[in-house]
Design an enzyme around this catalytic site. Structure first.
Site, mmCIF file in Angstrom:
data_model
loop_
_atom_site.group_PDB
_atom_site.id
_atom_site.type_symbol
_atom_site.label_atom_id
_atom_site.label_comp_id
_atom_site.label_asym_id
_atom_site.label_seq_id
_atom_site.Cartn_x
_atom_site.Cartn_y
_atom_site.Cartn_z
ATOM 1 N N SER A 1 3.079 -2.995 6.180
ATOM 2 C CA SER A 1 4.423 -2.690 5.721
ATOM 3 C C SER A 1 4.500 -2.365 4.234
ATOM 4 O O SER A 1 5.483 -1.777 3.802
ATOM 5 C CB SER A 1 5.352 -3.876 6.017
ATOM 6 O OG SER A 1 4.984 -5.008 5.238
ATOM 7 N N LYS B 1 7.156 -4.621 -4.469
ATOM 8 C CA LYS B 1 7.629 -4.385 -3.106
ATOM 9 C C LYS B 1 9.080 -4.849 -3.004
ATOM 10 O O LYS B 1 9.441 -5.896 -3.565
ATOM 11 C CB LYS B 1 6.737 -5.159 -2.116
ATOM 12 C CG LYS B 1 7.029 -4.849 -0.644
ATOM 13 C CD LYS B 1 6.038 -5.560 0.292
ATOM 14 C CE LYS B 1 6.287 -5.230 1.760
ATOM 15 N NZ LYS B 1 5.333 -5.923 2.670
ATOM 16 N N SER C 1 -0.212 -6.478 6.198
ATOM 17 C CA SER C 1 0.675 -5.567 5.468
ATOM 18 C C SER C 1 0.253 -5.235 4.040
ATOM 19 O O SER C 1 0.830 -4.347 3.423
ATOM 20 C CB SER C 1 2.097 -6.127 5.446
ATOM 21 O OG SER C 1 2.722 -5.877 6.676
#
Lengths: 95, 475, 493
Positions: C151, C76, C175
């Site tokens: 997210s 990420k 997330s």
């Protein structure tokens, strides 16, 4: 409770985010729907409840007082917007 | 109208740790710009603070030294504001639960003593420095200082004059350097004073509106700034004006204070507990170990000097002005067994000579043991005060030990009555006029004769003895 | 290759059937084909990936391979990665090449796992749809007109489309779990403090926690073995003995007490999701589990509490983005203050600015007690509910999200509607408890449904055991997005 356009401008100012009147108005509407949601927690009686700031009940670990860092300013300043004489440059600071 | 001044001080002391409060960067002063600013200090995305044990220990020492409450659990908060020397956009500080609360400090102003209460002392991080020399209208930022540990020490508003404020600041400076938590170097910013100043009509209970004078880095500026500020506030009020709460800067060139332009925003620091740092716990064992390792404190030493060495309260106060001075005095006093006389020499000849040479006590060419030996020779009558000064000069120049200098320079006091009488006889014979004048009632003539005797003895005659012998001869 | 488990890939590498470079190249090829329609990656750098793979090959050749050495992974873009662009999905960091590695990145490097690239995400991890990214929305591989969740939307999408065998994610209010649910993969948010936050760009420090995202629970267990561990650079990192999270995978579920919070099956839950979750409960019962009804009465307050605490912390955490030391600086300004205000107005997107302003407000003078302190107190009530519940059950089960993936743009104009997506995931973050999501079915549109498990502190091994046993009995986690397969097939053809 609801936020006024002045409230919105005040917090935008605190947060150093430029906002014009039109944006302030739009933001005001959005923030107010969010604060309506938030308001539901206000009816809860929390007297005598200790606030919870951390997920774990542990205390701060302490670092030994020794120097472990070396000079890396060249690498750090390679990504800086403006540098001169190894100093970060900003618009003139007035005291 | 009669006015009363009210002063409270906030002192930022840089703690004498090797590394920063939340990172492993060096705190050494004077490095090239940004070479001691680590990823944590410049607040790169993702970095986190880890608390330096040394900084906490300094705060514990201070709390113990002023008899304060040490909060066994204390908390770091974030103080949020934007400034280019503050890389995170917040300063890690302690608001609601500081490490130290309460405590007191004794100060001396002239002959009177007072106790000033402290509100609190909390740990926080220092900011970087803005360098205002012109980079094409820009300001340069050096973050070497960012993250240097500070103990902010806040007094109650209990001082009533600039003299008291200076006395408090000096006492605090003495204490923090004494216990070794701060190097006390005011030029380098290790000890910086903010003064909250207000005035009120004598007899009024509530405080007047205060203005805060920021960043005073000498005791002289502290005094000048407060004196100016007090005059300005009184004049403003007497002219029918009002004092607005404000932050001001002192300009040493003009001797005046002026409003800071950059702080026009109403401050709203949005303090909240720092989620990156957990509550700091002080174990009893740790506190006791720090207490056991504390040196004898200035107030205790002052009392002991009065008792052990029969020095006055005032002298004991001067002698405990720094740990180095106190240690010097005590070593000298022990070397000669004459505390009072040693005190006079330390505060007199030695201090004056050091001052003239712009040296501090740790740099004294005359060691405490040497000074003690000198005092011993005064006490046993070998040296008069005057001769002792000559020996002191010899010591200062590095001419050897006390007795060697006395021998080499023939400075032994002449106390042999026979020898002295012989000189007196010679002087009387050579100065019949003075003898006559004395007998006619001129006291001055006696002093002239003593001067002749001292001269003839090359200054080695014991003045008291000469006085007695001469009197006896002339009667 | 594309549906191989991590342990299968590791076995192939160990048996020298494939090299790490070859494996990385296969994934890079697949990314080249699929990513243009999914937008799961912000930064790809084949040279760096292959160089890291070469290092892994050398380790394997030298007999120094660990369990996952040579298996590539996607990170990420919230993790600072030395020499890689690290944007956090924001214009503010569009040009930020991190000069250091996050602790999590160091661990994966040390394990010999090459990075395939940096995955797309909601800006500063603020969002539940991945539509707030400065680098464009991520599309759900199951249907590219739908969101992947957020997210960690890029991470979930790239794993779902098998553009990476695994990915890292972070979870502040759901997330990891919510996008895992919406993309049909498995994701785990560990107990707060198990994975170091050092080098992970902070959103809400007291809630943020990194975790693994992969097709299966077993994969997640292997990844968790790499990710967890004490880090002296993070004051909130816990000093605990290292665990093997695979140790209980094969334990039977006989006697397992599954807690069903009645609040998680109440109004607002989509029927198809409810049905799939009920079926999963039936499956677990077949495996020997029993169920017990529990109550998390204060969890209905989790969203208001979260939207006070997370923005408060974020407003402060994001103050460092000021145009001085790195990242974006507005091109024109009249003075210092103007530089700050323009830089932040232009560098942050609308949702980030909204949350910064909420945070500034709830902390500001006169409002702190009513909002921030009140929220912290209710946070404790929520955590206390869990403590009470775990006296009667071993693991809590419910839906991960109230519905399946929604259409791109469907909720982006209504922040509150968007926030409600995290209704079931936020409570675990507030309490600091571990939570995971695993696939448990599909809706009529063919979109995945996620099942959430919440465990007691440090019970990751137990949760993974439950999930693994469920996945041995079901094949939801093995289903591949039709579109991904189709595109893959086209590229191969």
């Amino acid at each position: 409770m609801s936020l006024s356009p002045d409230d919105v401008k005040r917090i935008a100012r605190l947060a150093r985010i430029e906002i014009d009147d039109v944006q302030a108005q739009a933001t005001q509407g959005q923030l107010n729907t969010i604060f309506d949601l938030i308001a539901t927690m206000q009816a809860v009686d929390t007297s005598g409840i200790a606030p919870m700031a951390h997920a774990q009940e542990v205390t701060q670990r302490l670092r030994a007082d020794i120097v472990t860092e070396t000079d890396r300013h060249a690498a750090f300043q390679a990504v800086a917007p403006a540098v001169e004489n190894d100093l970060y440059l900003v618009p003139k600071v007035i005291e | 109208m009669k006015w009363e001044t009210v002063i409270g001080l906030e002192v930022h002391t840089q703690l004498a740790t090797k590394s920063k409060i939340f990172s492993g960067s060096s705190t050494a002063f004077g490095a090239a710009p940004n070479t001691q600013a680590s990823a944590v200090d410049i607040a790169l995305p993702g970095v986190l603070p880890v608390l330096n044990k040394g900084a906490v220990e300094c705060a514990i020492k201070f709390g113990l030294a002023i008899g304060a409450t040490l909060n066994r659990i204390n908390i770091f908060d974030r103080k949020n504001y934007f400034y280019p020397d503050l890389p995170k956009g917040y300063q890690i500080s302690q608001l609601a639960r500081p490490i130290v609360e309460g405590g007191a400090l004794r100060i001396q102003v002239g002959d009177s003593e007072r106790t000033i209460n402290l509100t609190r002392a909390h740990m926080e991080e220092d900011a970087g420095k803005s360098l205002h020399e012109d980079f094409h209208g820009m300001t340069g930022i050096d973050l070497n200082r960012a993250g240097t540990p500070l103990l902010e020490i806040v007094s109650e508003p209990e001082m009533r004059s600039s003299a008291e404020a200076v006395a408090y600041a000096r006492a605090l400076h003495t204490l923090v350097t004494w216990i070794g938590i701060c190097d006390g170097n005011m030029q380098e910013g290790s000890f910086r004073v903010d003064a909250n100043v207000s005035v009120r009509p004598v007899g009024q209970a509530e405080f007047g509106t205060r203005r805060e004078i920021k960043n005073l880095n000498s005791f002289r500026f502290l005094q000048q700034a407060i004196d100016y500020e007090v005059r300005w506030q009184i004049e403003t009020l007497e002219d029918g004006g009002r004092i607005e709460q404000a932050t001001v800067l002192f300009d040493p060139d003009t001797g005046e204070t002026r409003m800071m332009r950059s702080k026009e925003d109403a401050h709203d620091y949005r303090y909240f507990p720092d989620p990156d740092l957990l509550p700091v716990k002080l174990d009893e064992d740790w506190i006791e170990a720090v207490r056991a390792a504390l040196p004898e404190l200035p107030a205790a030493m002052q009392a002991r000097f009065q008792a052990d060495y029969s020095v006055s309260a005032y002298d004991a106060g001067v002698l405990t002005g720094s740990r180095a001075l106190a240690d010097y005095f005590e070593a000298a006093a022990k070397a000669c067994g004459q505390g009072k006389l040693a005190a006079n020499w330390v505060m007199g000849e030695l201090s004056a000579t050091l001052n003239k040479a712009e040296l501090d006590i740790t740099q004294s060419p005359v060691s405490a043991v040497q000074l003690g030996a000198l005092v011993a020779r005064i006490h046993d009558g070998t040296l008069s005060g005057k001769l002792a000064k000559q020996v002191f000069e010899g010591l200062w120049e590095g001419a050897g030990e006390v007795d060697a200098i006395i021998e080499a320079r023939g400075l032994r006091q002449m106390s042999d009555a026979g020898e002295l009488e012989k000189i007196i006889d010679d002087v009387l014979a050579a100065n019949p006029k003075s003898v006559e004048e004395f007998r006619a009632g001129k006291e001055k003539a006696f002093n002239a004769l003593i001067g002749q005797v001292m001269r003839a003895s090359k200054g080695t005659a014991n003045p008291a003895q000469v006085n007695d012998l001469l009197k006896a001869r002339l009667q | 290759m594309s549906d191989a488990s991590l342990s299968a890939l590791a076995a192939q590498l160990a048996a020298k059937q494939v090299s790490s470079r070859e494996l990385a190249q296969q994934y890079l090829d697949r990314i080249a084909t699929l990513n243009p329609s999914i937008n799961a990656f912000i930064t790809l750098d084949a040279d760096k990936t292959l160089a890291e793979a070469a290092v892994a090959d050398a380790l394997i050749a030298a007999g120094k391979a660990g369990p996952l050495t040579g298996v590539p992974i996607a990170h990420k873009d919230i993790f600072c990665t030395d020499g890689w662009l690290t944007t956090c999905g924001s214009k503010m960091l569009h040009n930020f090449v991190a000069p250091y590695d996050a602790h999590v990145i160091q661990r994966f490097k040390a394990a010999g796992m090459p990075s395939l690239g940096k995955t797309n995400m909601d800006e500063f991890a603020m969002g539940s749809s991945n539509e707030t990214s400065y680098f464009g929305a991520v599309k759900n591989p199951w249907n590219t007109t739908y969101v992947p969740g957020g997210s960690s939307g890029g991470a979930a999408a790239c794993v779902a489309a098998r553009m990476a065998p695994a990915a890292t994610g972070t979870d502040t209010g759901g997330s990891i779990r919510q996008p895992a649910a919406l993309c049909g993969i498995t994701g785990l948010k560990p107990t707060y403090g198990l994975v170091s936050r050092f080098g992970m760009i902070a959103f809400a420090s007291s809630l943020d926690q990194a975790g693994p995202m992969a097709p299966s629970a077993k994969d997640c267990a292997l990844l968790l073995n790499v990710m967890t561990g004490f880090d002296p650079n993070d004051s909130t990192s816990l000093e605990r003995e290292k665990e093997d999270y695979t140790r209980d995978l094969d334990q039977p579920l006989t006697g397992l007490r599954v807690g069903l919070p009645r609040e998680f099956f109440a109004e607002g839950l989509n029927n198809e999701v409810a049905t799939a979750v009920e079926a999963a409960i039936a499956e677990l019962k077949k495996l020997g589990a029993t169920t017990v009804e529990i109550s998390l009465a204060n969890s209905k307050l989790a969203i208001p509490v979260y939207y006070v605490l997370a923005p408060a912390e974020a407003s402060s955490n994001l103050s460092r983005f000021d145009g001085v030391r790195y990242g974006y600086r507005a091109p024109e300004y009249t003075n210092l203050d103007d530089m700050y205000c323009k830089t932040r107005a232009q560098g942050f997107g609308a949702e980030v600015k909204r949350r910064i302003m909420i945070g500034a407000y709830v902390l500001s003078h006169g409002y702190y007690d009513a909002y921030y302190l009140q929220a912290q107190k209710i946070r404790r009530l929520i955590a206390d509910d869990f403590s009470a519940a775990f006296k009667t059950c071993d693991v809590i089960l419910g839906p991960t999200a109230p519905g399946t993936a929604f259409k791109l743009g469907e909720k982006s104009d209504d922040p509150v509607e968007m926030y409600l997506n995290d209704l079931y995931t936020i409570p675990a973050n507030l309490a600091g408890l571990p939570g995971m999501s695993l696939p448990c079915g599909f809706d009529a549109k063919g979109l995945p449904i996620g099942l959430q498990l919440v465990g007691n502190y440090f019970s990751e091994a137990k949760m993974l055991n439950v999930a693994h046993q469920f996945q041995r009995a079901t094949d939801w986690h093995k289903r591949l997005p039709p579109q991904g397969e189709a595109s893959g097939a086209r590229s191969e053809g």
